[in-house]
Design a protein around this motif. Structure first.
Motif, PDB file in Angstrom:
ATOM      1  N   PRO A  39       0.803  -1.236   0.000  1.00 35.11           N
ATOM      2  CA  PRO A  39       0.000   0.000   0.000  1.00 35.11           C
ATOM      3  C   PRO A  39       0.829   1.276   0.000  1.00 35.11           C
ATOM      4  O   PRO A  39       0.343   2.332  -0.421  1.00 35.11           O
ATOM      5  CB  PRO A  39      -0.834  -0.123   1.291  1.00 35.11           C
TER       6      PRO A  39
ATOM      7  N   CYS B 222       3.022   1.981  -1.941  1.00 37.78           N
ATOM      8  CA  CYS B 222       3.263   2.347  -3.341  1.00 37.78           C
ATOM      9  C   CYS B 222       2.101   3.136  -3.941  1.00 37.78           C
ATOM     10  O   CYS B 222       2.203   3.616  -5.074  1.00 37.78           O
ATOM     11  CB  CYS B 222       3.509   1.086  -4.177  1.00 37.78           C
ATOM     12  N   LEU B 223       0.995   3.235  -3.226  1.00 30.08           N
ATOM     13  CA  LEU B 223      -0.140   4.013  -3.703  1.00 30.08           C
ATOM     14  C   LEU B 223       0.094   5.498  -3.448  1.00 30.08           C
ATOM     15  O   LEU B 223       0.863   5.886  -2.570  1.00 30.08           O
ATOM     16  CB  LEU B 223      -1.426   3.576  -2.993  1.00 30.08           C
TER      17      LEU B 223
ATOM     18  N   HIS C 166      -4.955   8.021  -2.522  1.00 29.58           N
ATOM     19  CA  HIS C 166      -5.569   6.702  -2.515  1.00 29.58           C
ATOM     20  C   HIS C 166      -5.554   6.099  -1.116  1.00 29.58           C
ATOM     21  O   HIS C 166      -6.544   5.489  -0.688  1.00 29.58           O
ATOM     22  CB  HIS C 166      -4.843   5.777  -3.488  1.00 29.58           C
ATOM     23  N   LEU C 167      -4.438   6.269  -0.400  1.00 28.77           N
ATOM     24  CA  LEU C 167      -4.373   5.763   0.970  1.00 28.77           C
ATOM     25  C   LEU C 167      -5.434   6.416   1.848  1.00 28.77           C
ATOM     26  O   LEU C 167      -6.130   5.757   2.627  1.00 28.77           O
ATOM     27  CB  LEU C 167      -2.982   6.013   1.558  1.00 28.77           C
TER      28      LEU C 167
ATOM     29  N   TRP D  28      -5.463  -4.427   3.406  1.00 30.68           N
ATOM     30  CA  TRP D  28      -4.790  -3.307   2.744  1.00 30.68           C
ATOM     31  C   TRP D  28      -4.044  -3.789   1.501  1.00 30.68           C
ATOM     32  O   TRP D  28      -4.061  -3.136   0.453  1.00 30.68           O
ATOM     33  CB  TRP D  28      -3.812  -2.640   3.708  1.00 30.68           C
TER      34      TRP D  28
ATOM     35  N   ALA E 145      -4.704  -2.538  -2.338  1.00 27.17           N
ATOM     36  CA  ALA E 145      -3.594  -1.935  -3.074  1.00 27.17           C
ATOM     37  C   ALA E 145      -3.281  -2.729  -4.339  1.00 27.17           C
ATOM     38  O   ALA E 145      -3.058  -2.160  -5.414  1.00 27.17           O
ATOM     39  CB  ALA E 145      -2.354  -1.862  -2.182  1.00 27.17           C
TER      40      ALA E 145
END
Length: 690
Positions: free
Chosen positions: A399, A401-402, A406-407, A624, A628
């Protein structure tokens, strides 16, 4: 305690806005979900994910034995994957390193403090990687540093040493444990705290036992890759290792980086050896004898290696890593290894071998993953090692890397939905439920999304939980511990509610014809809720503790992912079903009718669903990861099943395993796979971890 305080405040508001009857109804609907599943149960969930309470001597010995078993099984498999135990491994030699980077032999030679000449010390530290354990035992302090060139066989020597020490371990001897230094930030934590975290995440050791094993000095850390710590932190890392005193350790590092790291002072009481570049005879023997009997395609390359003088090919193949890559890249009968002779520099030979690895192991038939796709997906991870490691591929950090938005959106929608589901309960008695109840389910996520977008701090992503099926002893011990907690929490909550409602009950006492009977009924009401709350806490906390047992086998990325998914599912099921059961019991106690049962289902289901959503967001790394992965797959950045792709890359020799994480076969391979000049690290701090 914060949850309990909130429970009391909410109860007071119900009394102010309503009466004792409203408080009774509110308790029957939500009081137990807040109190019984509140502070103490949340602590139980954390212990479920963490391991257990402080270990006694027996538990500590069990944890130590489990750790030793997990280490040996993990690295026995990894040694096979790395080709270290093949019938004809590469014969790598070691010798004493430059004395300027090593402690004086008098500090580490037996007997410590006795006079020792450099020549004798050099002879003591000479040997082969295959007999590295014999060399290690000649170092009285057990502190050995292995240096060498990139791909020179440092890590291979350390793995063989770890396996030998693990196989010969007995009784209270130290437990050798592999710890990749790329994940340690000396500026953020001490080496001891970092070691504890690695034992928990990579080997499934309960936190309390991990801390105790490190504190008692029962762990022999095999620290791989000092050079993989950022340059600005390496000197601090050496200073931090000095905090271990003269405790035994094994450390690997590239030669140049180690020279710079110890410029201010060498590592005390530590012997230093360096791996020697592979000679031509060893190269020829490995290339011709480690594969098929048909060695004709190697003839031209071998002739050039034997002819001398040193060439780009001989320089490159003197590295065990590049030598093994040459065998893999040119394993096909139609391949032509002599093309390496066309390279004019050693760097070109290295690049050719590194770039040829993925095409050599992918695309073997029409159904296999095409090399271009595999390379693109591997490049995604290589570009983001700083985010998902650092230095390794930890699946639960995907996650990160989002994008920030987005998180925040995931957290806002999820927590908002949980809040909306719980808010519907309020309209179950404040009304009108039919109008405003469903609206909460819609409005909750919207409000949560807006709140998340305005929030400056990024949501935390949990670490993976470790889980195994509880046995009878786990259940008995968990329920016994839960009962002790319930005995304390139940009466405390009941007494608090009794005191809270006493002011409003005094008036009704005066209006009753039989005041004594009214007081008795009120006391019975307090006792009833004390018992109900106590039982709920005992059962839920007991079950969570029963499931707190850690796996007694080696922890791998796949097993940690599966364990976390089971842990999240079990948490949601236990809390949801417990909430429904307790709610039905509370309602039936006040109104034993079918209407109460139906009302409990209507009100309890939103509470249970809200608990499921909340638990998945707060306590499940799998949840999560799944979200992701779905978003990144839709963007075309990853395959449909990222974790299975990584496991497949491991089986093909592109990746390696270190406990619950993957790492590239070598840092140079990750460098070649990158599509950018450096790791993609967004200008934001890592998300906090609960």
């Amino acid at each position: 305690m914060a949850v309990f305080a909130t429970f009391i405040v909410c109860g007071a508001l119900v009394l102010v806005l309503g009466d004792l009857e409203a408080l009774d109804k509110w308790l029957g609907i939500t009081g137990l979900s807040t109190a019984a599943l509140g502070g103490w149960v949340l602590k139980g969930i954390q212990e479920w994910r963490a391991g257990s309470d402080l270990p006694d001597a027996r538990q500590l010995e069990v944890a130590a034995a489990d750790l030793a078993t997990a280490v040996h099984r993990t690295w026995s498999r990894e040694a096979v994957n790395r080709g270290l135990t093949s019938p004809l491994p590469i014969a790598v030699r070691m010798r004493a390193a430059d004395p300027r980077i090593a402690a004086h032999p008098a500090q580490w030679h037996e007997p410590v403090g006795a006079p020792m000449t450099a020549d004798v010390a050099g002879a003591t530290l000479a040997g082969t990687v295959a007999d590295v354990v014999g060399l290690y035992r000649r170092v009285a302090t057990g502190r050995l540093v292995i240096v060498g060139e990139p791909g020179g066989g440092k890590s291979g020597a350390a793995v063989l040493l770890l396996l030998s020490l693990s196989a010969s371990r007995s009784g209270d001897s130290l437990i050798p444990v592999w710890l990749p230094l790329a994940s340690w930030d000396p500026a953020a934590s001490t080496v001891e705290a970092w070691m504890v975290g690695q034992l928990i995440t990579s080997y499934g050791t309960p936190p309390s036992a991990a801390a105790e094993l490190v504190a008692q000095g029962r762990v022999l850390p095999v620290l791989d890759g000092l050079d993989e710590i950022p340059q600005i932190h390496r000197a601090a890392a050496v200073t931090g290792l000095g905090g271990l005193g003269t405790a035994p350790l094994v450390l690997t590092c590239r030669t140049e980086e180690y020279i710079a790291a110890v410029a201010a002072g060498v590592l005390a009481a530590a012997a230093v050896v360096e791996v020697v570049p592979v000679g031509v005879d060893v190269m020829v023997a490995y290339l011709t004898q480690s594969g098929s009997a048909d060695t004709a395609r190697w003839d031209r390359l071998i002739a050039a290696l034997r002819a001398g003088p040193p060439s780009p090919c001989s320089q490159t193949l003197s590295s065990p890593l590049m030598l093994s890559l040459a065998r893999v890249v040119y394993q096909a009968p139609t391949s032509d290894p002599s093309e390496l002779l066309d390279c004019s520099t050693a760097e070109q030979v290295e690049d050719r071998l590194l770039d040829g690895l993925v095409p050599a192991v992918y695309g073997r038939d029409a159904d296999d993953t095409p090399p271009d796709r595999a390379s693109r997906w591997l490049s995604f991870f290589a570009d983001r090692l700083a985010l998902i490691g650092p230095g390794v591929i930890a699946w639960w950090r995907l996650p990160q890397c989002l994008a920030d938005r987005h998180l925040r959106s995931i957290a806002g929608l999820g927590y908002g939905l949980a809040a909306g589901l719980w808010a519907t309960v309020a309209f179950a008695w404040l009304g009108p439920f039919a109008l405003f109840g469903p609206a909460c389910i819609v409005v909750g996520p919207i409000v949560g999304l807006l709140a998340a977008r305005l929030r400056t701090e990024l949501p935390g992503v949990p670490r993976p939980a470790l889980w195994r099926v509880p046995n009878r002893r786990d259940l008995v011990g968990g329920l016994r511990s839960g009962a002790r907690t319930g005995i304390v929490v139940g009466p405390a909550c009941g007494l608090g509610l009794g005191v809270l409602g006493l002011t409003y009950q005094l008036e009704s006492f005066r209006l009753e014809d039989d005041t004594a009977l009214a007081v008795v009924r009120y006391l019975l009401w307090i006792i009833w809720y004390s018992i109900l709350i106590g039982l709920s806490v005992a059962v839920v906390r007991g079950l969570t503790l029963a499931l707190a047992g850690q796996p007694r086998d080696s922890v791998t990325p796949l097993s940690s992912h599966q364990a976390d998914r089971r842990a999240g599912r079990q948490t949601a099921i236990i809390l949801g079903l417990a909430m429904l059961l307790i709610l039905e019991l509370a309602l039936l106690a006040t109104d034993p009718s079918m209407d109460s049962v139906l009302f409990g289902l209507v009100v309890g289901l939103p509470i249970a669903l809200g608990i499921v959503v909340w638990v998945q967001l707060r306590g499940s790394a799998h949840a999560w990861f799944a979200v992701a992965a779905m978003l990144l797959v839709r963007q075309g950045l990853l395959p449909k099943r990222p974790l299975l792709f990584l496991e497949d890359a491991y089986r093909r020799g592109v990746l390696r395993k270190v406990g619950a994480v993957y790492e590239f076969r070598h840092s140079r391979l990750a460098e070649r796979l990158r599509t950018t000049g450096q790791d993609i690290a967004e200008v934001r701090p890592p998300s906090p971890r609960p």
